[in-house]
Design an enzyme around this catalytic site. Structure first.
Site, PDB file in Angstrom:
ATOM      1  N   ASP A 168       0.870  -1.178   0.000  1.00  0.00           N
ATOM      2  CA  ASP A 168       0.000   0.000   0.000  1.00  0.00           C
ATOM      3  C   ASP A 168       0.906   1.227   0.000  1.00  0.00           C
ATOM      4  O   ASP A 168       1.433   1.612   1.037  1.00  0.00           O
ATOM      5  CB  ASP A 168      -0.900  -0.015   1.234  1.00  0.00           C
TER       6      ASP A 168
ATOM      7  N   GLU B 186      -1.389  -1.453  -4.857  1.00  0.00           N
ATOM      8  CA  GLU B 186      -2.658  -0.762  -5.076  1.00  0.00           C
ATOM      9  C   GLU B 186      -2.442   0.468  -5.953  1.00  0.00           C
ATOM     10  O   GLU B 186      -1.461   1.187  -5.799  1.00  0.00           O
ATOM     11  CB  GLU B 186      -3.270  -0.342  -3.734  1.00  0.00           C
TER      12      GLU B 186
ATOM     13  N   ASP C 241      -2.086   1.148   7.214  1.00  0.00           N
ATOM     14  CA  ASP C 241      -1.388   0.917   5.944  1.00  0.00           C
ATOM     15  C   ASP C 241      -0.987  -0.552   5.809  1.00  0.00           C
ATOM     16  O   ASP C 241      -1.092  -1.137   4.732  1.00  0.00           O
ATOM     17  CB  ASP C 241      -0.144   1.812   5.849  1.00  0.00           C
TER      18      ASP C 241
END
Length: 173
Positions: free
Chosen positions: A11, A71, A143
């Site tokens: 992430d 992502e 996160d």
């Protein structure tokens, strides 16, 4: 014969980049590790990107994943912040690619759909479902939890691809 695949989900973020590692064997998932790589906000951008790269490279070397998933980032109203986030995302793509891993990319709504069943949801829902899917999972930041969700998304996606290939092979005869 099924094989265990170790997946790192990433992430990306300039201040905090979350990472989460799962092992996938068929339909089962096992938590391996998670954490957060940080950069010093008082340093210049190039130095911060180096910190992220070094941190991710250490994680990759320690856990030796087979595949990576990152992502996609969203576009912010603040163009400068969006550009900096894009640069951090570049590091998140570069580090596993340099380690020889195939890197998949997923939109945030695809990750949410894979983990909570719908494309829109709150972070708390995602974190709760990560714990439901992998009760032994632990994460120090949101996160890291998001990174685990990205890894779970990739595990589900790749399992669908493997199943489709098997079906094609059976039909082909």
């Amino acid at each position: 014969m099924k094989e265990t695949i170790r997946i790192i989900g990433i992430d990306p973020g300039l201040l905090r980049t979350g990472w989460g590692i799962v092992e996938s064997l068929g339909n089962s998932l096992h938590f391996i590790g998670s954490g957060t790589v940080t950069s010093n906000a008082e340093m210049d951008l190039a130095s911060r990107l180096c910190q992220l790269h070094e941190g991710l490279s250490k994680v990759l070397h320690e856990f030796m994943p087979h595949e990576a998933a990152v992502e996609h980032t969203f576009v912010n109203k603040d163009a400068t912040a969006t550009l900096k986030l894009g640069q951090a995302r570049g590091i998140a793509l570069l580090a596993p690619a340099q380690a020889g891993l195939p890197v998949a990319e997923y939109a945030p709504n695809a990750v949410k759909k894979a983990v909570i069943g719908v494309g829109h949801g709150e972070k708390q829902q995602i974190h709760m479902m990560v714990k439901v899917l992998m009760p032994r999972a632990s994460f120090d930041t949101s996160d890291a939890a998001d990174a685990l969700a990205i890894a779970i998304c990739h595990a589900h996606h790749r399992q669908s691809i493997v199943s489709a290939r098997r079906m094609q092979a059976l039909l082909a005869g």
